[in-house]
Design a protein around this motif. Structure first.
Motif, short mmCIF file in Angstrom:
data_model
loop_
_atom_site.label_atom_id
_atom_site.label_comp_id
_atom_site.label_asym_id
_atom_site.label_seq_id
_atom_site.Cartn_x
_atom_site.Cartn_y
_atom_site.Cartn_z
N VAL A 37 0.82 -1.23 0.00
CA VAL A 37 0.00 0.00 0.00
C VAL A 37 0.85 1.27 0.00
O VAL A 37 0.33 2.37 -0.08
N ARG B 244 -13.51 20.30 8.47
CA ARG B 244 -12.76 19.05 8.21
C ARG B 244 -11.97 18.63 9.45
O ARG B 244 -11.96 17.46 9.81
N ARG C 50 -6.31 6.05 1.92
CA ARG C 50 -5.75 4.72 2.19
C ARG C 50 -5.45 4.50 3.67
O ARG C 50 -5.45 3.38 4.14
N TYR D 33 -0.27 15.94 12.93
CA TYR D 33 0.47 16.71 11.90
C TYR D 33 -0.49 17.24 10.84
O TYR D 33 -0.44 18.42 10.47
N ARG E 118 -0.97 21.19 10.24
CA ARG E 118 -0.40 21.85 9.04
C ARG E 118 -1.34 21.93 7.86
O ARG E 118 -1.28 22.87 7.09
N TYR E 119 -2.17 20.90 7.68
CA TYR E 119 -2.92 20.83 6.42
C TYR E 119 -4.44 20.74 6.63
O TYR E 119 -5.12 20.09 5.84
N ARG F 125 -4.87 10.89 3.83
CA ARG F 125 -5.12 10.03 2.67
C ARG F 125 -6.22 9.02 2.96
O ARG F 125 -6.31 8.52 4.09
N GLU G 135 0.78 11.38 12.91
CA GLU G 135 0.41 11.78 11.54
C GLU G 135 -0.92 12.55 11.55
O GLU G 135 -1.10 13.51 10.80
N LEU H 248 -6.15 17.20 6.34
CA LEU H 248 -6.16 16.38 5.11
C LEU H 248 -5.39 15.08 5.35
O LEU H 248 -4.21 15.11 5.67
N GLU I 128 2.41 2.98 2.20
CA GLU I 128 2.10 3.98 3.22
C GLU I 128 3.36 4.20 4.03
O GLU I 128 4.01 3.24 4.42
N ARG J 274 -14.04 15.82 2.73
CA ARG J 274 -13.66 16.22 1.36
C ARG J 274 -14.81 15.97 0.40
O ARG J 274 -15.10 16.77 -0.47
N GLY K 268 -17.24 18.54 0.56
CA GLY K 268 -16.70 19.86 0.23
C GLY K 268 -16.70 20.81 1.41
O GLY K 268 -16.95 22.01 1.25
N HIS L 130 6.41 21.29 13.89
CA HIS L 130 5.16 20.96 13.20
C HIS L 130 3.93 20.95 14.11
O HIS L 130 2.83 20.73 13.63
#
Lengths: 573, 275
Positions: free
Chosen positions: A81, A153, A106, A94, A98-99, A104, A91, A102, A83, A144, A147, A429
Motif C-alpha cells: 500500500v 474538516r 488509504r 500533523y 499543518r494541512y 489520505r 500523523e 487532510l 504507506e 472532502r 466539500g 510541526h
C-alpha cells in the motif's frame, strides 16, 4: 444528462447547507459509525488471528510468529500500500496542525491490516492508534466528499478519532476527551458537539455489534486515605516508567534506522526478540488485556520479583515491536505496563508494611494504568476518564486524579513533549489553533508581497534617482541589472540621505556606488516564523523577496502583522 | 521570468529526455525549472481539498551521486540557472510534502500506477487527481525530447476548454508561437463554439493568435487527431469527471494521449487562466 442534473443537485445537500452546524452533526453521526465499524473490524480480526495462531504457540519455533507478523506488516505497509510507516496518531496531529486535517483515504484501512498482523501474531502493541488514524482518515475523506471547509474538516477528523477510541474501549467520554485533548488541542462548542455525537455513534455501533461490555469488569474497591497517600508514590513511579518507555521507544527507533537493511527484515528482527521473550514470559505478547484483567481481579499469581521482571520485559517488548517497525499503538501496552507497575508497587508496599490496611492490588493496577496513560500521552483527562469508563468504577476517582496529575507533571519535567508530540515539536510541526506559529503558518510569503516598489538600474545617476524618490512613497529601492533582470542589491533612503541634498553629486554618483549589495533576502518558500525571527534578529522592518535571482517584491513587518491580526480573528472566531 | 515549473528528475536516459522537454517548455514560456531529485519513492502533495500521494518507481532513485550534476548540465546547457527543491516538511520520515504553489508541473507519463507503460497509453489516477486538484496546468511530456514550435488547443466548448484556450493565448503571447484550434464537433451546433468564444470575450485574442481552426464533424477523434501538427504543444482541458464515468465511457484525456506523441499541457477544473 440534463434529466439527471436536478437529482445530482439534491446530493449536494442544499437543505443542510442552510445550517452548517446541523450538517456537521449529521456528518459526525456517519463518521462516528464508520470509525466505530473500523474499530470493531480490527478488534474482531485480532481476536480471530490470536485464536487461529493459538495452537501454534506450543511449538519451539513459535518465537518466529511475531517476527513473521511484523515482517508481513512492514511489507504490506511499504511495498503493497506504500504507506509511510509511523504510529498513526502523530500523523493525524500533523495533518490537523499543518494541512487542515487532510489525510489520505488509504490510511483508513492500511493501519488496520498492518496492526492486525503485528498484534495478532504476538507483537506487543495496541490497536488504538491504528483505529485513531483510520477513523480520522474516514472523517477527512467524508469532509472532502462533502466539500467542507478546513475548520469543519478538522472537526470531523476529531470526530473520527473520538468515534474510534469510543468504540474500541466502549468509552464515549474517553473518546471525546482524547480527540479534544490530544488530537485537536482546542475546546470550542463548534467541535465539542459533533465530537460528542460521533463518540456516541461509535460506542453504539460497538455495543450493537460486540455487546455492551467493558474491557475490565467492574470491581468494588474501598479507598482510604492511605491509598491516596500511596498513589503519590505510584504516580512518581508511573512517570518513571513512562519516561523509560518513551526513551526506549525512541532509542530503538533510532537504533533501527542506523542498522540499515530492508525495513521488513528489521521489523522481523524486533519481532523475533519479542517472540523469544514470549517463550519465557508469554504475558509480554500481544496487547496484554488478558493479563491486565487477571491483575485487576487479583488473580495474578506470580510473586513480586517475577512481576517486576515482567514489567521490564513488557516495556522492552513494546519498544522492540514498535521501534523496530511493527505496526500498532501504545495505548494497550501502557495499560498493561501500568497495571503490572501498580501490582508490583502494591505488593512491594505490602511486603514492607504487612499490616497496612491498603486497597487491593487490583485497585493499584487500575491506578497504574491511569498513571502510564497520563504520563505517556501527557493528557491527564484522557487517562482519568478512560480508566473510570473501562473499569466502571468511580470510587477510585480521587487517587486516579492524583496519579494522573503527578505522572503528567513529572513526565513533563523530564520529557517536555509527549511521545506523540516529541517529533512534531522538534520539527516545528505542532501548531495548535490560535498560537503564533499556527497563524503564521497559515500565511505565506507570496500572500504578503508588496509589489509597488520602483526598481532602479545600477547605472542610474543620483539626479535621476532623486526624481524617482520624489514620486515614490517607499524608502527602499531594489536595484536590478537592466539586461539580465538579476537582483543586485537595495538602495535605502536612510543610507543615501547625505547625498540627496547635494546637487553637486547628482551627476557624479551612480546608484551602483551607493547601493547595498549585502542584503538579507527572503525566498518565497521561506516559512514566516523564520522570516519574522530574522527580521527581529537583524532589526529589519522589511526585506526584499528574491527567487531565482529575481526581485519579486518586499515583505514588511507592518503588512505581516496586519495580516496576522486578520488571520487570528478568522481562526478564533 | 517569474513562473516556476516543478520537475521531478529521474537520473536515467528517459529522465534526461523529460527534463530537456521541461527546460524547452521553460525557455519558450519564460519560466524556470524547479528540480526535485527524490530520495524516496513517494511523496505527498497537499492541495486545498485533497491530498495526493505520488508513488514513483525505483528508477527515480537511480545513481544519486550523479543525479544533481546531470540535471545541472541539462539546465545550464539551455542557458538557465538550475534551482533545486529540498523538502522541508515530512508527513513521515520517508514521505516528504511537496508544495503546490507552482505555476506548472511536469508529470512524466511513467509517474502513473502502471510504470511499465512508459510510452503511450496511460496517464493514471494519480496524475488525474493532480490535474483535478491543482491550481496549475500539468505538462505531460512526449516520451522523447520533441521541441515544439506551435500551440494546438483542443477546444470542445466546455468551461475547461475555455480555460485551455485562455492558457493557449497566454502562452502564444509569451512564446511568440501561433495557435491552431482543434474541434471535434459532437452534439453541439457548429456555431456553438464561436458563441462560447464570444461569451468569454476572447474574439479579438482568437483572431490575433489563431492561424487555423480545424473542425471535424465526421470521423472519430482518434483519426482526426492525425491533423494535429506533430511539432505543437497540445493544450487541453481535463474534464474532471469521476472514475465510474471513465470506466464506463473511457477518458477522453487518456484516449488523446494514447494517440498523439505531442507534449500535452492539461488544464484542470481548479486552474484559473488570466489574460
Amino acid at each position: 444528462m440534463d434529466r439527471i442534473k436536478p437529482w445530482l443537485k439534491l446530493t449536494r445537500w442544499r437543505f443542510f447547507r442552510l445550517d452548517d452546524r446541523l450538517l456537521l452533526i449529521l456528518i459526525a453521526v456517519i463518521v462516528g459509525n464508520c470509525s466505530g465499524l473500523s474499530a470493531v473490524a480490527l478488534n474482531t480480526s485480532i481476536d480471530a488471528m490470536v485464536e487461529w495462531l493459538q495452537p501454534l504457540r506450543h511449538y519451539w519455533w513459535a518465537f518466529l510468529l511475531p517476527a513473521a507478523g511484523a515482517a508481513a506488516s512492514s511489507i504490506f505497509l511499504e511495498k503493497i500500500v506504500r504507506e509511510g510507516a509511523g504510529h498513526g496518531v502523530p500523523e493525524v496531529i500533523y495533518a490537523v496542525s499543518r494541512y487542515g486535517g487532510l489525510l489520505r483515504f488509504r490510511s483508513s484501512f492500511t493501519r488496520l491490516i498492518s496492526s492486525c498482523l503485528t498484534i495478532g501474531s504476538g507483537g506487543s502493541a495496541g490497536p488504538e492508534a491504528p483505529v485513531v488514524i483510520s477513523g480520522a482518515a474516514i472523517g477527512s475523506t467524508i469532509a472532502r466528499k462533502f466539500g467542507l471547509n478546513e475548520r469543519q474538516r478538522v472537526t470531523l477528523v476529531g470526530c473520527g478519532a473520538a468515534g474510534a477510541i469510543s468504540a474500541i474501549f466502549n468509552a464515549p467520554i474517553a473518546g471525546m476527551v482524547f480527540a479534544v485533548e490530544v488530537i485537536l488541542g482546542e475546546w470550542t462548542t463548534l467541535n465539542i458537539i459533533p465530537i460528542a455525537i460521533a463518540a456516541v455513534s461509535g460506542t453504539e455501533i460497538s455495543r450493537i455489534l460486540m455487546g455492551n461490555r467493558i474491557a475490565f469488569t467492574h470491581q468494588v474497591f474501598n479507598i482510604d486515605f492511605i491509598d491516596i497517600a500511596a498513589s503519590v508514590g505510584l504516580g512518581i513511579l508511573a512517570a518513571a516508567a513512562s519516561i523509560l518507555l518513551t526513551r526506549l521507544l525512541r532509542g530503538m527507533s533510532s537504533l533501527c534506522s542506523r542498522t540499515g537493511g530492508p525495513t521488513w527484515l528489521r521489523a522481523a528482527l524486533g519481532g523475533c526478540v519479542v517472540g523469544a521473550m514470549g517463550l519465557a514470559l508469554p504475558d509480554v505478547l500481544g496487547e496484554g488485556y488478558h493479563t491486565t484483567r487477571l491483575m485487576i481481579h487479583g488473580l495474578y499469581a506470580p510473586g513480586v520479583t517475577l512481576v517486576f521482571i515482567l514489567l521490564m520485559a513488557k516495556i522492552l517488548a513494546t519498544s522492540l515491536t514498535l521501534g523496530w517497525g511493527g505496526s500498532g499503538g501504545i495505548f494497550a501496552p501502557c495499560l498493561a505496563i501500568g497495571s503490572i507497575l501498580g501490582l508490583t508497587f502494591q505488593r512491594a508496599l505490602m511486603a514492607l508494611w504487612p499490616g497496612a490496611n491498603m486497597a487491593s492490588e487490583g485497585c493499584f493496577a487500575l491506578l497504574g494504568m491511569a498513571g502510564l496513560i497520563s504520563g505517556m500521552l501527557q493528557a491527564p483527562l484522557t487517562g482519568i476518564f478512560l480508566i473510570v469508563e473501562i473499569t466502571g468504577g468511580w470510587e477510585v476517582i480521587l487517587p486516579l486524579i492524583i496519579i494522573s496529575v503527578i505522572s503528567t507533571t513529572v513526565c513533563h519535567y523530564f520529557e517536555p513533549a509527549s511521545f506523540y508530540l516529541k517529533e512534531l515539536i522538534d520539527h516545528g510541526h505542532l501548531l495548535r489553533p490560535g498560537t503564533d506559529a499556527r497563524v503564521l503558518t497559515d500565511l505565506s510569503v507570496p500572500e504578503l508581497l508588496e509589489k509597488d516598489c520602483i526598481v532602479v538600474s545600477p547605472t542610474m545617476r543620483l539626479g535621476e534617482f532623486v526624481d524617482i524618490v520624489k514620486i515614490s512613497h517607499r524608502n527602499y529601492f531594489p536595484v536590478e541589472d537592466p539586461e539580465t533582470g538579476e537582483f543586485l542589491g537595495m538602495v535605502y533612503l536612510d543610507d543615501v540621505r547625505p547625498y540627496l541634498f547635494n546637487p553637486a553629486m547628482y551627476d557624479a554618483v551612480v546608484i551602483e556606488e551607493i547601493m547595498d549589495t549585502d542584503v538579507e533576502t527572503v525566498h518565497p518558500d521561506d516559512d514566516l516564523p523564520d522570516v519574522l525571527r530574522r527580521m527581529d534578529e537583524k532589526r529589519l522592518f522589511s526585506m526584499p523577496v528574491v527567487s531565482n535571482n529575481r526581485f519579486r517584491g518586499m515583505i514588511s513587518k507592518a503588512t505581516l502583522l496586519d495580516r496576522y491580526r486578520r488571520e487570528l480573528a478568522v481562526q478564533t472566531s | 521570468m517569474d513562473k516556476e515549473l516543478f520537475h521531478i528528475f529521474r537520473n536515467t536516459p528517459l529522465g534526461r529526455e523529460t527534463l530537456m522537454q521541461s527546460v524547452h517548455f521553460c525557455r519558450k514560456v519564460g519560466a524556470y525549472p524547479v528540480i526535485y531529485i527524490p530520495r524516496s519513492t513517494k511523496f505527498l502533495m497537499y492541495f486545498e481539498n485533497d491530498v495526493v500521494q505520488v508513488d514513483l518507481d525505483e528508477s527515480y532513485l537511480s545513481d544519486p551521486p550523479t543525479a544533481r550534476r546531470h540535471a545541472e548540465e541539462i539546465v545550464a546547457e539551455a542557458g538557465l540557472k538550475p534551482v533545486f527543491f529540498e523538502p522541508k516538511h515530512f508527513t513521515a520520515s520517508t514521505l516528504p510534502d511537496i508544495p503546490t504553489h507552482y505555476d506548472y508541473m511536469c508529470c512524466p507519463r511513467s509517474i502513473s500506477d502502471l510504470s511499465h507503460k512508459i510510452g503511450l497509453g496511460y496517464i493514471g489516477p494519480r496524475v488525474r487527481r493532480i490535474v483535478k486538484s491543482a491550481h496549475f496546468p500539468v505538462l505531460i511530456t512526449s516520451p522523447a525530447y520533441k521541441p515544439w514550435n506551435g500551440i494546438t488547443v483542443l477546444f470542445g466548448g466546455s468551461n475547461n476548454a475555455v480555460k485551455a484556450l485562455r492558457l493557449g493565448i497566454q502562452l502564444c503571447r509569451q512564446s511568440g508561437c501561433e495557435m491552431t484550434l482543434f474541434t471535434q464537433v459532437e452534439k453541439n451546433d457548429p456555431d456553438h463554439y464561436e458563441e462560447v468564444i464570444r461569451e468569454n470575450n476572447l474574439e479579438a485574442e482568437v483572431a490575433k493568435y489563431v492561424k487555423r481552426w480545424d473542425r471535424f464533424d465526421s470521423g472519430t477523434l482518434e483519426t482526426n487527431l492525425y491533423e494535429v501538427p506533430h511539432d505543437n504543444l497540445v493544450i487541453m482541458g481535463a474534464y474532471g469527471h469521476g472514475v465510474i464515468r471513465d470506466l464506463m465511457f473511457g477518458s477522453k484525456m487518456e484516449r488523446i494521449q494514447a494517440t498523439i506523441t505531442n507534449n500535452l499541457l492539461i488544464v484542470g477544473p481548479n486552474y484559473t487562466a488570466r489574460l
